[in-house]
Scaffold this motif. Structure first.
Motif, PDB file in Angstrom:
ATOM      1  N   VAL A  20     -70.933-110.871 -68.413  1.00  0.00           N
ATOM      2  CA  VAL A  20     -70.332-110.354 -69.678  1.00  0.00           C
ATOM      3  C   VAL A  20     -70.153-111.404 -70.721  1.00  0.00           C
ATOM      4  CG1 VAL A  20     -68.380-109.345 -70.771  1.00  0.00           C
ATOM      5  CG2 VAL A  20     -69.139-108.180 -68.542  1.00  0.00           C
ATOM      6  N   GLN A  21     -69.834-112.515 -70.111  1.00  0.00           N
ATOM      7  CA  GLN A  21     -69.445-114.014 -71.002  1.00  0.00           C
ATOM      8  C   GLN A  21     -70.992-114.205 -71.510  1.00  0.00           C
ATOM      9  OE1 GLN A  21     -67.591-117.126 -68.907  1.00  0.00           O
ATOM     10  NE2 GLN A  21     -68.057-118.227 -70.501  1.00  0.00           N
ATOM     11  N   ALA A  24     -71.980-112.037 -74.158  1.00  0.00           N
ATOM     12  CA  ALA A  24     -71.257-112.323 -75.416  1.00  0.00           C
ATOM     13  C   ALA A  24     -71.795-113.271 -75.988  1.00  0.00           C
ATOM     14  CB  ALA A  24     -69.798-112.349 -75.089  1.00  0.00           C
ATOM     15  N   LEU A  25     -72.208-114.417 -75.573  1.00  0.00           N
ATOM     16  CA  LEU A  25     -72.953-115.472 -76.194  1.00  0.00           C
ATOM     17  C   LEU A  25     -74.280-115.236 -76.721  1.00  0.00           C
ATOM     18  CD1 LEU A  25     -72.917-118.627 -73.820  1.00  0.00           C
ATOM     19  CD2 LEU A  25     -72.044-118.575 -76.043  1.00  0.00           C
ATOM     20  N   SER A  27     -74.948-111.997 -77.836  1.00  0.00           N
ATOM     21  CA  SER A  27     -74.676-111.221 -78.858  1.00  0.00           C
ATOM     22  C   SER A  27     -74.453-111.901 -80.180  1.00  0.00           C
ATOM     23  CB  SER A  27     -73.684-110.104 -78.389  1.00  0.00           C
ATOM     24  OG  SER A  27     -74.016-109.512 -77.294  1.00  0.00           O
ATOM     25  N   GLU A  28     -73.500-113.124 -79.974  1.00  0.00           N
ATOM     26  CA  GLU A  28     -73.133-114.224 -81.007  1.00  0.00           C
ATOM     27  C   GLU A  28     -74.284-114.667 -81.663  1.00  0.00           C
ATOM     28  OE1 GLU A  28     -69.891-115.137 -82.363  1.00  0.00           O
ATOM     29  OE2 GLU A  28     -69.643-113.186 -81.932  1.00  0.00           O
ATOM     30  N   GLU A 128     -78.611-107.010 -87.362  1.00  0.00           N
ATOM     31  CA  GLU A 128     -77.496-105.823 -86.699  1.00  0.00           C
ATOM     32  C   GLU A 128     -78.124-104.906 -85.845  1.00  0.00           C
ATOM     33  OE1 GLU A 128     -75.770-105.871 -91.523  1.00  0.00           O
ATOM     34  OE2 GLU A 128     -76.587-104.022 -90.570  1.00  0.00           O
ATOM     35  N   LYS A 135     -75.295-105.056 -77.649  1.00  0.00           N
ATOM     36  CA  LYS A 135     -73.762-104.655 -77.060  1.00  0.00           C
ATOM     37  C   LYS A 135     -73.923-103.378 -76.254  1.00  0.00           C
ATOM     38  CE  LYS A 135     -71.416-107.153 -80.525  1.00  0.00           C
ATOM     39  NZ  LYS A 135     -71.003-107.276 -81.954  1.00  0.00           N
ATOM     40  N   ILE A 138     -74.778-103.964 -72.759  1.00  0.00           N
ATOM     41  CA  ILE A 138     -73.620-104.622 -72.009  1.00  0.00           C
ATOM     42  C   ILE A 138     -72.530-103.570 -71.703  1.00  0.00           C
ATOM     43  CG2 ILE A 138     -71.609-105.921 -73.051  1.00  0.00           C
ATOM     44  CD1 ILE A 138     -74.950-107.219 -70.953  1.00  0.00           C
ATOM     45  N   ASP A 139     -72.581-102.593 -72.639  1.00  0.00           N
ATOM     46  CA  ASP A 139     -71.563-101.469 -72.537  1.00  0.00           C
ATOM     47  C   ASP A 139     -71.818-100.777 -71.228  1.00  0.00           C
ATOM     48  OD1 ASP A 139     -69.709-102.470 -74.336  1.00  0.00           O
ATOM     49  OD2 ASP A 139     -70.430-100.952 -75.817  1.00  0.00           O
ATOM     50  N   VAL A 142     -71.414-102.740 -67.931  1.00  0.00           N
ATOM     51  CA  VAL A 142     -69.802-102.884 -67.496  1.00  0.00           C
ATOM     52  C   VAL A 142     -69.496-101.486 -67.263  1.00  0.00           C
ATOM     53  CG1 VAL A 142     -67.533-103.480 -68.236  1.00  0.00           C
ATOM     54  CG2 VAL A 142     -69.294-104.869 -69.076  1.00  0.00           C
ATOM     55  N   GLU A 143     -69.772-100.516 -67.886  1.00  0.00           N
ATOM     56  CA  GLU A 143     -69.316 -99.250 -67.589  1.00  0.00           C
ATOM     57  C   GLU A 143     -70.181 -98.397 -66.242  1.00  0.00           C
ATOM     58  OE1 GLU A 143     -69.263 -97.382 -71.300  1.00  0.00           O
ATOM     59  OE2 GLU A 143     -67.848 -98.659 -72.141  1.00  0.00           O
TER      60      GLU A 143
ATOM     61  N   ARG B 126     -64.907-107.777 -73.486  1.00  0.00           N
ATOM     62  CA  ARG B 126     -66.577-107.725 -73.543  1.00  0.00           C
ATOM     63  C   ARG B 126     -66.699-108.345 -74.959  1.00  0.00           C
ATOM     64  NH1 ARG B 126     -67.751-101.594 -72.454  1.00  0.00           N
ATOM     65  NH2 ARG B 126     -66.063-101.256 -71.117  1.00  0.00           N
ATOM     66  N   HIS B 127     -67.989-108.498 -75.135  1.00  0.00           N
ATOM     67  CA  HIS B 127     -68.499-108.938 -76.590  1.00  0.00           C
ATOM     68  C   HIS B 127     -67.861-110.308 -76.948  1.00  0.00           C
ATOM     69  CE1 HIS B 127     -70.491-105.126 -75.769  1.00  0.00           C
ATOM     70  NE2 HIS B 127     -69.494-104.420 -76.361  1.00  0.00           N
ATOM     71  N   ALA B 130     -64.852-111.773 -75.122  1.00  0.00           N
ATOM     72  CA  ALA B 130     -64.966-112.086 -73.720  1.00  0.00           C
ATOM     73  C   ALA B 130     -65.403-113.760 -73.699  1.00  0.00           C
ATOM     74  CB  ALA B 130     -66.296-111.767 -73.349  1.00  0.00           C
ATOM     75  N   LEU B 131     -65.808-114.219 -75.114  1.00  0.00           N
ATOM     76  CA  LEU B 131     -65.677-115.550 -75.340  1.00  0.00           C
ATOM     77  C   LEU B 131     -64.316-116.378 -75.511  1.00  0.00           C
ATOM     78  CD1 LEU B 131     -68.894-115.722 -77.781  1.00  0.00           C
ATOM     79  CD2 LEU B 131     -68.830-116.133 -75.238  1.00  0.00           C
TER      80      LEU B 131
END
Lengths: 244, 442
Positions: A20-21, A24-25, A27-28, A128, A135, A138-139, A142-143, B126-127, B130-131
């Protein structure tokens, strides 16, 4: 034994949290790379390229953890699928991050090129959409949502359409001499990077389906091939029988 | 009489005496045992009272009862204190939950033992969150080693956020623990940027043309060629107009900021639209941009006609300026009654606004594209005026925009109560064909 299983599941949870981390990286990276490109931000581009090391280190750490669990715990059934999925996902995510690093590198190459509002708008929208897909992927992970994982293929159609419009806009801009050949080529590659991120998100969705159900889309094709081969064998056998 | 019966007769009293003696001995032994037990109990109670730092009983004999009474009193006091402590804890938790910052307390093993409501977002996050969770983990490790730590994290989102994480070690009786605080400083950062940009932009907007006028005047003094002097004089005039426009807009903004709507009066939206279109007509004709209007004649709001015209003409001016010239682009203005509001939209098919700039376009002197703004000659105050006019009329303004596709500004203003009471115009949520629309085409 109960203690050993508990530790094993704790390890699985830790691997999930680290994925997940990592996601997130990545996705950023997507909006960050898009901003670097649209704002002609050289410092931002350099910082994004350097941040890739962090992504690589985390990817390696997760992979090692996965191999450690595989070697010591010898998981079975759904636990095994979870670990295998985690290894797959690290690859997909790391590659997606690399693609945004490529966007930053391309932004440096075309520094100063004037992009028209239509092209800029399409880049913004592709960024976008790619971030949204990542995202959602990843949802789904996780789910443990196999339906969402399966739906990503259809959701990706929007990004594919944007990519087609974008390529068309590049051709138009080049034809009207608003865009030189070199920036046009770089921009086309950038579009391809976003489109590929969407494909990686779809792959993640398919791996989530596998993790939850044990089924992969490729199995349909493999089953068809097997059916064809069996049919040909039967026909050959029937021919041999009829020949004498 | 046999020998046996003689002996039995002689031993009878002896046996009875022996039985009595045994019973007596047993009673004495029991009594002694009870006393010894009471002494032991007392000793234990004395020890308990001493260990609990309770006052020793001064009266009530040497039995355990006074000590039991002391202990019972202590238990009652503790219960009362426990109840007070639970109340205090609940109050503290409530106060922590009311904080906008996330607060997490971790034990010496790094496990979260306490957290407030805002911290829920950073547990199994999450997302982007999470960071933040990962950063909290790293900084908590440092705090558990006795080193306070802090980090600011830029999150690209969306939405874009700036988060500050601070951790500190806590030295308590149960060993070293740590506290982490996560603070969303996005708004603080935005306001800092607004302040610094405003100062930089206003000095740029006023100093640049004044500096140019000075230099042009110097050159003009030394120039003899008539053609050049005419050109220089024209440039001086242009720059002077530019400063004049900026000052006019600043004064207008200042008036609107201070003025509110002192004496609201019914204002016809149709009239306001016509006046605004008349103001921007020359610019639209020059840029060959078509302006179309669709406004019901009976639409009115209570407000300040001058302010409303100023807001609308600023929106139309932007729409014309940022439409591609000579592209037969159109600017549409439309007004409808919706529930108890009047909704006015100004839409263009121009260059659009990047997503990251949308929330900043209403700031004074904020420019999405400095170079283009210089070409188009705006003062950078138009949308700030719009925002203030709308606020003065207790309404709101929304903006939707896509780069390369155009922008749509929507003003939502409360309809005139008179029109609302009579069930006219604004009460109709459906923009049905209006009896007398104002077609305006340039």
């Amino acid at each position: 034994m109960a203690e050993q299983r508990k530790t094993f599941h704790q390890e699985l949870d830790e691997i999930r949290d680290e994925i997940v981390q990592l996601a997130a990286l990545v996705s950023e990276f997507i909006p960050r790379g898009t901003e670097v490109l649209l704002a002609n931000d050289m410092q931002g581009a350099l910082s994004l390229i350097e941040a890739d090391d962090e992504l690589d280190a985390l990817t390696l750490r997760i992979e090692e953890q996965c191999y450690h669990v595989l070697a010591l715990q010898q998981p079975m059934a759904s636990d095994l699928r979870s670990i295998v999925t985690a290894v797959w996902l690290t690859g997909e995510l790391e590659r997606s991050g690399d693609l945004m690093v490529n966007v930053a590198k391309a932004a440096r190459r075309i520094y100063g090129a004037a992009l028209g509002p239509r092209l800029r708008g399409l880049i913004e929208r592709m960024g976008e959409e790619a971030a949204r897909l990542m995202k959602l992927a990843i949802d789904a992970y996780v789910e443990r949502n196999a339906s969402l994982g399966a739906a990503l293929d259809d959701i990706d159609d929007t990004l594919d359409q944007l990519h087609r419009d974008y390529i068309e806009a590049i051709f138009e801009a080049h034809a009207t001499h608003d865009l030189g050949l070199q920036p046009a080529v770089q921009l086309a590659l950038i579009g391809r990077y976003y489109e590929r991120i969407g494909d990686h998100a779809v792959n993640i969705g398919q791996r989530v389906q596998y993790m939850v159900t044990g089924w992969l889309p490729e199995q349909t094709g493999a089953a068809r091939l097997q059916a064809r081969t069996d049919g040909e064998d039967k026909a050959a056998d029937a021919g041999e029988t009829a020949a004498p | 009489m046999t020998l046996g019966s003689v002996v039995a007769a002689a031993e009878g009293p002896l046996v009875a005496a022996a039985v009595v003696a045994v019973l007596l001995a047993a009673a004495v032994a029991w009594k002694l045992g009870v006393r010894a037990e009471r002494r032991r109990q007392r000793a234990r109670l004395v020890e308990s009272v001493r260990r609990l730092d309770l006052p020793a009983p001064t009266a009530g004999g040497d039995g355990p009862e006074p000590l039991v009474a002391v202990l019972e009193r202590a238990v009652r006091d503790l219960r009362a204190e426990g109840s007070v402590s639970a109340e205090a804890r609940a109050r503290l938790q409530e106060a922590l939950d009311a904080l906008p910052q996330a607060v997490l307390i971790v034990d010496d093993a790094g496990v979260v033992v306490d957290r407030n409501a805002a911290a829920e977002a950073f547990v199994a996050a999450r997302h982007s969150d999470a960071l933040v969770e990962a950063a909290v983990g790293e900084l908590v490790d440092a705090a558990l080693r006795g080193e306070p730590a802090s980090r600011t994290i830029d999150l690209f989102g969306p939405p874009r956020r700036v988060v500050a994480v601070t951790t500190a070690p806590l030295e308590s009786g149960v060993g070293r623990t740590a506290v982490a605080v996560v603070d969303d400083i996005t708004e603080r950062r935005r306001l800092e940027a607004v302040r610094t940009d405003f100062v930089a932009n206003i000095s740029h907007e006023l100093k640049t043309p004044v500096g140019a006028i000075g230099l042009l005047a110097e050159t003009l003094e030394a120039e003899e060629d008539r053609e050049v002097t005419e050109r220089l004089a024209q440039r001086i005039q242009d720059e002077a107009h530019r400063v004049g426009r900026t000052i006019e807009d600043l004064l207008e903004l200042s008036r609107i900021e201070l003025g509110q709507v002192v004496a609201p009066e019914p204002v016809s939206i149709g009239d306001v639209v016509q006046e605004a279109i008349a103001r921007i007509r020359p610019a639209a004709e020059q840029a060959r941009v078509t302006v179309t209007a669709d406004v019901p004649a009976d639409l009115t709001i209570d407000g300040d006609r001058r302010q409303l015209t100023s807001a609308l003409s600023n929106l139309l001016d932007n729409a014309v300026k940022y439409s591609e010239p000579d592209s037969a682009a159109s600017v549409e203005i439309r007004a409808v009654g919706r529930d108890r509001d009047v909704v006015i939209t100004v839409a263009d098919h121009g260059i659009g606004i990047p997503t990251r700039d949308i929330e900043r376009v209403f700031e004074r002197f904020y420019r999405v594209d400095q170079a283009r703004s210089r070409q188009t000659g705006g003062t950078g105050l138009g949308l700030a005026i719009v925002r203030h006019v709308v606020a003065n009329h207790h309404g709101s303004v929304e903006v939707e925009s896509r780069l390369g596709e155009g922008s749509r500004f929507t003003l939502i203003l409360p309809a005139s109560p008179a029109a609302d009471d009579t069930g006219q115009g604004p009460a109709d949520p459906v923009p049905a064909p209006t009896p007398d629309p104002i077609p305006e085409r340039l």
